[in-house]
Design a protein around this motif. Structure first.
Motif, mmCIF file in Angstrom:
data_model
loop_
_atom_site.group_PDB
_atom_site.id
_atom_site.type_symbol
_atom_site.label_atom_id
_atom_site.label_comp_id
_atom_site.label_asym_id
_atom_site.label_seq_id
_atom_site.Cartn_x
_atom_site.Cartn_y
_atom_site.Cartn_z
ATOM 1 N N GLU A 106 0.809 -1.223 0.000
ATOM 2 C CA GLU A 106 0.000 0.000 0.000
ATOM 3 C C GLU A 106 0.846 1.278 0.000
ATOM 4 O O GLU A 106 0.610 2.174 -0.831
ATOM 5 C CB GLU A 106 -0.939 -0.006 1.203
ATOM 6 C CG GLU A 106 -1.818 1.221 1.272
ATOM 7 C CD GLU A 106 -2.782 1.162 2.445
ATOM 8 O OE1 GLU A 106 -2.979 0.068 2.990
ATOM 9 O OE2 GLU A 106 -3.326 2.212 2.814
ATOM 10 N N PRO A 107 1.864 1.412 0.885
ATOM 11 C CA PRO A 107 2.692 2.628 0.829
ATOM 12 C C PRO A 107 3.395 2.805 -0.504
ATOM 13 O O PRO A 107 3.497 3.922 -1.007
ATOM 14 C CB PRO A 107 3.702 2.403 1.966
ATOM 15 C CG PRO A 107 3.070 1.424 2.873
ATOM 16 C CD PRO A 107 2.242 0.544 2.004
ATOM 17 N N LEU A 108 3.863 1.702 -1.056
ATOM 18 C CA LEU A 108 4.577 1.800 -2.325
ATOM 19 C C LEU A 108 3.656 2.337 -3.419
ATOM 20 O O LEU A 108 4.037 3.225 -4.198
ATOM 21 C CB LEU A 108 5.110 0.411 -2.719
ATOM 22 C CG LEU A 108 6.236 0.384 -3.734
ATOM 23 C CD1 LEU A 108 7.554 0.777 -3.089
ATOM 24 C CD2 LEU A 108 6.373 -1.007 -4.346
ATOM 25 N N ARG A 109 2.424 1.820 -3.481
ATOM 26 C CA ARG A 109 1.477 2.270 -4.505
ATOM 27 C C ARG A 109 1.101 3.741 -4.325
ATOM 28 O O ARG A 109 0.933 4.482 -5.295
ATOM 29 C CB ARG A 109 0.216 1.393 -4.472
ATOM 30 C CG ARG A 109 -0.845 1.820 -5.491
ATOM 31 C CD ARG A 109 -0.298 1.702 -6.901
ATOM 32 N NE ARG A 109 -1.199 2.262 -7.913
ATOM 33 C CZ ARG A 109 -1.232 3.524 -8.279
ATOM 34 N NH1 ARG A 109 -0.411 4.399 -7.703
ATOM 35 N NH2 ARG A 109 -2.065 3.951 -9.195
ATOM 36 N N ASN A 110 0.972 4.170 -3.080
ATOM 37 C CA ASN A 110 0.549 5.543 -2.828
ATOM 38 C C ASN A 110 1.663 6.570 -2.984
ATOM 39 O O ASN A 110 1.410 7.732 -3.283
ATOM 40 C CB ASN A 110 -0.035 5.660 -1.413
ATOM 41 C CG ASN A 110 -1.450 5.114 -1.335
ATOM 42 O OD1 ASN A 110 -2.152 5.050 -2.344
ATOM 43 N ND2 ASN A 110 -1.859 4.708 -0.147
ATOM 44 N N LEU A 111 2.906 6.160 -2.748
ATOM 45 C CA LEU A 111 4.005 7.123 -2.752
ATOM 46 C C LEU A 111 4.790 7.146 -4.058
ATOM 47 O O LEU A 111 5.383 8.168 -4.397
ATOM 48 C CB LEU A 111 4.986 6.804 -1.612
ATOM 49 C CG LEU A 111 4.527 7.139 -0.191
ATOM 50 C CD1 LEU A 111 5.498 6.557 0.825
ATOM 51 C CD2 LEU A 111 4.425 8.639 -0.008
ATOM 52 N N GLY A 112 4.840 6.048 -4.781
ATOM 53 C CA GLY A 112 5.749 5.952 -5.913
ATOM 54 C C GLY A 112 5.054 6.052 -7.253
ATOM 55 O O GLY A 112 3.847 6.278 -7.356
#
Length: 545
Positions: A106-112
């Motif tokens: 989830e963090p990867l999808r939202n930040l990158g």
């Protein structure tokens, strides 16, 4: 040993069924590539399929990208020749997925946007972070590609009777066509087709084995214990050193969360929910597959026999194809051989695409052009980078002919776990993480992994034939992973970075809700704005495709 000299198997001889399935697979996937090429007009479509891949599709593609020939042929061979201990690789590779589910997806999808460096560099200085991340990514991709290409040459030589060089060139040429023209859309569908074929082939093979034992796995295990002794069902035959076991497990588990070609797949789905769901599907598919390989390994040891398996290949990598020949004849052997070929093609395509993203997105667009490269230039550089990596893969595959490169897969996982994962996690979880800390962590993880594996028994004793090795463990994960965390932490404490710290609240907000709500601290800068600041602002802030 020349497999054609082994009686009782058709391995190494031209197989009409295998060639037929191979031609069919390549024909179907090239048709997919032609269709995908007409839909690939932007860098977002080239690197992330425009964010239009569904969770279920991405789950199958993740499974197809992850279940390599090493998984299919290697684990079955390890279980066949070593028994219970072969399970450590299945478990190690599988338990990395909950880490990906709860910490990364989830963090990867939202930040990158396209690479994991987008996340690490979000609130840090772009140039040093992206350069360091590119070193880790390209090192992992290079070692992984060498291992896959050398394995492909040997495997196809054994399965189809083609020369090593011809096999490497065929794999490289087809892979270049997939990536160069179809980008992530074609690669995704190739991986989906491969996953379906691999899961179907492995299921059929396991079913044929269990049919001979009344569909009772206990009867199969009892037969193995009767033939090879009770220790075949107990740990200790393959990995007996507890430190070695823990170190290998850490590298396999956290390496999964740092593999660039796996992380890249989370940008192909429309949102964070789809990213989490896709990991859920992938974990189920991969878990089922590894359970099946356990049946295949014990089935091969009982129905084929360890002596026959190691007579063809000392590493036992031909256990599954030989089992297919025993339970299903030459036709089934041909089908399983074609599935193994498809497995290699799908994995090298994903690796090449992630390497191309590091070259074109991280280095060219963000570092050289400071985020000012127009769309057509980014796409052109991306395709040139794909072509360059594809040719390089062929050259390296031919250059390393005859070399024992099995350790390179372990090295790739160790570098991914030590160089990529600590910096990625600290950038998302620790307010005090700084640019210097990120650079120090990534370089320490990459360099220490390479040096310790070079000094390990894997290279010094097994490869160079020295009497002993300076570093006692075959896998350095137990040293290099904590070392990367510690160095990143100490350097960050010694070099505080006010702006990086002040933007942590923005990172946390976006990490959990994406762009769904306005960030509370500061507006997310546009790529153009970010590019004007060479000291602090990220260039890859938009997460919505």
């Amino acid at each position: 040993m020349n497999p054609t000299s082994v009686s009782g198997t058709q391995l190494g001889q031209p197989n009409a069924t295998a060639i037929g399935f191979f031609v069919l697979f390549v024909g179907v996937t090239l048709a997919i590539t032609y269709w995908a090429a007409r839909k690939t007009k932007t860098t977002s479509e080239f690197f992330a399929a425009g964010g239009g891949v569904s969770a279920l599709q991405n789950g199958f593609a993740l499974a197809g990208d992850y279940m390599s020939a090493a998984s299919f042929l290697g684990i079955a061979g390890l279980v066949a020749t070593s028994g219970f201990d072969g399970l450590i690789y299945s478990v190690g590779w599988l338990v990395g997925w909950p880490v990906v589910t709860f910490l990364i997806a989830e963090p990867l999808r939202n930040l990158g946007k396209y690479t994991f460096a987008d996340v690490v560099a979000y609130r840090l200085r772009q140039t040093p972070v992206r350069l360091s991340a590119a070193v880790g990514t390209l090192t992992v991709v290079s070692f992984y590609l060498i291992a896959q290409m050398v394995g492909a040459g040997n495997l196809i030589h054994m399965l189809f009777g083609l020369s090593y060089e011809v096999a490497v060139v065929i794999v490289g040429a087809v892979m270049i066509l997939y990536v160069l023209f179809g980008g992530m859309i074609a690669t995704t569908w190739v991986q989906i087709v491969k996953a379906v074929l691999l899961l179907g082939g492995a299921t059929g093979l396991a079913g044929a084995v269990l049919y001979r034992f009344g569909f009772n796995p206990a009867s199969l295990f009892n037969e193995a214990a009767t033939r090879y002794g009770a220790q075949v069902l107990a740990p200790g035959a393959l990995v007996s050193n507890p430190l070695e076991t823990v170190s290998l497990g850490l590298a396999l588990m956290f390496g999964t969360a740092g593999l660039p070609h796996i992380l890249m797949r989370f940008y192909t789905v429309p949102d964070a929910k789809a990213a989490r769901s896709s990991v859920f599907y992938a974990t189920g598919l991969i878990g089922y597959f590894y359970l099946v390989t356990f049946i295949l390994g014990f089935g091969a040891s009982v129905l084929v026999g360890r002596q026959a398996i190691t007579g063809v290949d000392k590493g036992g990598n031909m256990a599954a194809p030989m089992l297919a020949e025993v339970v299903g004849g030459t036709g089934f052997l041909g089908f399983i051989s074609a599935v193994a070929f498809a497995t290699i093609l799908a994995v090298v395509a994903g690796l090449t695409l992630s390497g191309a993203a590091a070259l074109s997105h991280d280095l060219w667009s963000s570092v050289v052009r400071k985020g000012q490269a127009p769309e057509h230039e980014q796409l052109k550089v991306a395709r040139l980078a794909s072509l360059l990596l594809g040719v390089l893969a062929i050259v390296l595959g031919v250059a390393f002919k005859g070399q024992n490169v099995a350790f390179m897969v372990g090295l790739a996982f160790a570098i991914a776990a030590s160089a990529n994962f600590p910096a990625l996690l600290l950038s998302m979880a620790w307010k005090g993480f700084t640019t210097r800390g990120a650079v120090a962590s990534m370089l320490t993880g990459a360099v220490s992994s390479v040096v310790l594996i070079f000094l390990s028994p894997t290279v010094q004793v097994d490869l160079l034939k020295n009497a002993s090795a300076l570093f006692p463990l075959k896998n350095p994960g137990i040293i290099t992973i904590p070392l990367a965390f510690i160095v990143g932490g100490i350097v960050s404490l010694l070099s505080p970075e006010r702006e990086a710290s002040s933007r942590f609240a923005e990172v946390k907000h976006r990490m959990h809700v994406g762009l769904g709500k306005p960030p509370p601290v500061a507006a997310v800068p546009s790529p153009a704005t970010a590019a004007t600041s060479s000291t602090s602002s990220p260039t890859a802030t938009p997460s919505k495709a």
